[in-house]
Design an enzyme around this catalytic site. Structure first.
Site, PDB file in Angstrom:
ATOM      1  CG  ASP A  49       0.417   1.692  -2.969  1.00  0.00           C
ATOM      2  OD1 ASP A  49       0.507   2.808  -2.448  1.00  0.00           O
ATOM      3  OD2 ASP A  49      -0.551   0.927  -2.775  1.00  0.00           O
ATOM      4  CD  GLU A 121       3.450   4.561  -4.093  1.00  0.00           C
ATOM      5  OE1 GLU A 121       2.874   4.727  -3.009  1.00  0.00           O
ATOM      6  OE2 GLU A 121       2.842   4.493  -5.186  1.00  0.00           O
TER       7      GLU A 121
END
Length: 238
Positions: A49, A121
């Site tokens: 992320d 991610e």
């Protein structure tokens, strides 16, 4: 899907994402849900992320040299939000490679946008670690995966979140605003799934949104309403 089937197909996923792992343990972890193993994707998702956010911010900063911070922030949010990542995941046929426990499979976890987004991610983080923390290699992948979205993103209205876009669209036509109702909350506290109904007289049907938060589910439902409105407008022009 199940552990054995997913591991057998790892080469297919590597080909789709454009990266071959030297140590597939990283990839297996990135694809593994907590329902299947104590070694799962959540730590990798945390790292991925942050990496994705930096790369997208850098891309936008250099592509839009005269755009202010507010629009840059909205464009970044558009590109890294759950629905965008889930769309990329579906382009990878990611649900075919997820490693999940039987209960999560039965509940449809392999279709859940929050999981699909998290695994995208996690995959980036897995590449980062497998490549010896080669940030440029990860940047190349992001540039490829997001090529079309980076090409079409621009400052302005489109960067507003779906709920705001829908509200402004309806207000501009003097229509009543949509009503969002939570119809179910499932899962454990750390991994909840919200289901929300959107009711709107302008659309004349109930739309269902899903998300890992109430806000996310509402945004998902609002996006479906916008997609329906745009589809009907396009059909009316044909």
């Amino acid at each position: 899907m199940t552990c054995g089937n997913a591991v057998d197909k790892l080469g297919g996923y590597e080909k789709i994402i454009g990266y071959a792992f030297a140590n597939r343990d990283y990839l297996i972890q990135a694809l593994t849900h907590r329902s299947a193993s104590p070694v799962h994707y959540e730590r990798l998702e945390f790292l991925g992320d942050s990496i994705l956010g930096v790369i997208i911010a850098d891309e936008l900063y250099h592509r839009f040299s005269k755009v202010g911070e507010g629009d840059l922030t909205r464009m970044r949010s558009t590109l890294v939000r759950e629905s965008t990542l889930a769309e990329i995941a579906r382009g990878f046929n990611l649900s075919e490679y997820l490693i999940m426990g039987p209960g999560e499979l039965k509940s449809g976890g392999f279709r859940r946008e929050s999981i699909l987004a998290d695994v995208v991610e996690a995959t980036l983080a897995a590449v980062y670690l497998d490549s010896g923390r080669n940030f440029e290699k990860v940047r190349e992948l992001v540039q490829t995966w997001f090529a079309e979205k980076l090409r079409t993103v621009h400052p302005g209205f489109d960067q507003k979140d779906p709920k705001t876009q829908l509200q402004e669209y309806l207000q501009g036509r003097h229509q009543s605003l949509p009503v969002y109702r939570v119809v179910s909350i499932t899962g454990e506290d750390h991994n909840q799934q919200f289901t929300v109904n959107l009711e709107c007289t302008f659309i004349k049907e109930t739309l269902v949104g899903y998300g890992s938060t109430r806000r996310g589910a509402e945004q998902n439902a609002a996006q479906k309403a916008l997609d329906l409105i745009h589809a009907r407008r396009a059909g009316a022009k044909d």
